[in-house]
Scaffold this active site. Structure first.
Site, PDB file in Angstrom:
ATOM      1  CE  LYS A   8      -4.473  -1.655   1.221  1.00 44.82           C
ATOM      2  NZ  LYS A   8      -5.718  -1.556   1.967  1.00 44.82           N
ATOM      3  CE  LYS A  56      -6.168  -7.797  -1.782  1.00 43.20           C
ATOM      4  NZ  LYS A  56      -6.748  -7.705  -0.490  1.00 43.20           N
ATOM      5  CE  LYS A  76     -13.296  -3.744   0.056  1.00 35.83           C
ATOM      6  NZ  LYS A  76     -12.362  -3.217   1.027  1.00 35.83           N
TER       7      LYS A  76
END
Ligand code: ATP
Ligand code: LTN
Length: 336
Positions: free
Chosen positions: A120, A202, A205
């Site tokens: 992230k 993966k 969203k």
């Protein structure tokens, strides 16, 4: 004679989900499907982890709308607020309070190894905030406050679960028994649903390409279209293999929704082309999600009813959370 399991004998379950975007098929197959199926057998507590969502920038009005919609979606999926505790994390302040105590008992070095932080912070180089770094400690607090035996999550959360266990063991050894050491509960099929556009990543969203993920609330046409466009390979043979990550991902999705094994799926589509297979996966997923969307559209209309439910949920959650928190405070040496 059948033996009835009394509520006090039931094992405890805790899990949370971030309201950080449209919930995806990955969230559903990796975690939420288990939440729904665990409700009868276990004593379950579930939360919308809104505090976690602000580790990346959020527009306040959008965040508020997503917290409502995530709570409503959990109801639409079949989480029963009478049987379970269903609440919003920020409404139970013990989460942040315990997180501080746990932070002071967690080492910088162990946090630095977390792969989600690395991913992230690479994705948001302009906002590598301290919350993003220490997020697994807040997650440990979410879990440990409710003393669960099991935590249903997708495979990507395994590392965070390990840290929560390490923190619990260390705290108990240092100050005396307060926390239960939880186990991760990861599904056999669907624990890691991959992106439809890049099967090495993966399904997420927060992926910028909407064709990479299927939202639980996508329309039937969108779902079928996204599966039709899914990236595969040129062999045109429905076979599960590490060399065929795109098709293997579609087989996993089809297996997780239908309950069929990968071999059964291979046999079912023996001799058929990718077009037929992709259409079958799209239609099957759309059929499974259609009733959820219908219920969601009803639930989201009634804000008042939602508010009543989440406030009651927070009250119920606070009872357990405050007991554990006070116990931890006393052990650390704070006055009560
Ligand atoms: P983001 O994609 O924005 O990083 P996320 O979907 O990984 O967020 P959460 O919403 O908190 O994060 O995840 C909720 C649950 O869904 C977790 O248990 C997580 O393991 C599971 N999950 C998320 N993505 C997948 C996936 N692609 N496959 C299987 N499980 C998943
Ligand atoms: N970190 C998780 C969401 C989450 C969670 C939790 C999951 C926050 N608190 C407690 C299980 C238990 C995620 O990003 N998927």
């Amino acid at each position: 004679m059948c033996q009835q399991i009394s509520d006090t004998q039931k094992k405890k379950v805790l899990s949370c989900i971030q309201p950080s975007g449209m919930l995806t098929l990955g969230n559903y197959l990796g975690a939420l499907k288990n939440w729904v199926s665990m409700q009868d057998e276990f004593d379950c507590t579930f939360a919308v982890a809104d505090l976690h969502a602000i580790t990346v920038r959020q527009e306040p009005s959008e965040l508020r709308a997503r917290i409502y919609s995530t709570y409503a979606l959990l109801l639409a999926l079949g989480i029963d607020p009478e049987k379970n505790i269903l609440f919003i994390q920020s409404q139970v302040p013990e989460h942040t309070a315990l997180s501080w105590i746990l932070s002071c008992n967690t080492q910088f070095g162990e946090m630095s190894r977390m792969t989600q932080f690395k991913d992230k912070s690479a994705k948001h180089p302009e906002n590598i905030n301290v919350g993003l770094f220490s997020y697994p400690v807040l997650m440990a607090a979410d879990i440990l406050l409710y003393k669960p035996d099991l935590v249903p999550v997708g495979a990507d959360q395994k590392q965070h679960l390990e840290i929560a266990r390490d923190i619990a063991i260390r705290f108990n050894n240092k100050y005396g028994e307060v926390f239960t050491v939880p186990e991760a509960y990861i599904p056999k099929t669907g624990a890691r649903v991959m992106s439809l556009q890049d099967p090495s990543k993966k399904m997420s969203k927060s992926d910028d390409n909407p064709n990479a993920w299927v939202a639980i609330l996508d329309s039937r046409d969108d779902i079928i279209r996204k599966f039709k466009r899914a990236v595969t390979d040129s062999e045109a043979c429905v076979r599960f293999s590490p060399e065929k990550p795109g098709i293997s991902n579609l087989i996993t999705i089809y297996s997780a929704v239908t309950g069929k094994s990968a071999e059964q799926v291979e046999r079912e589509f023996d001799g058929k082309g990718y077009g037929d297979f992709k259409l079958a996966v799209g239609e099957t997923v759309a059929d499974a999600l259609a009733p959820v969307k219908q219920r969601y559209d009803e639930i989201i209309k009634d804000k008042k009813a939602l508010e009543t439910l989440y406030r009651e949920g927070a009250q119920k959650a606070s009872k357990t959370a405050s007991k554990t928190y006070f116990k931890a405070m006393k052990k650390v040496g704070f006055v009560i």
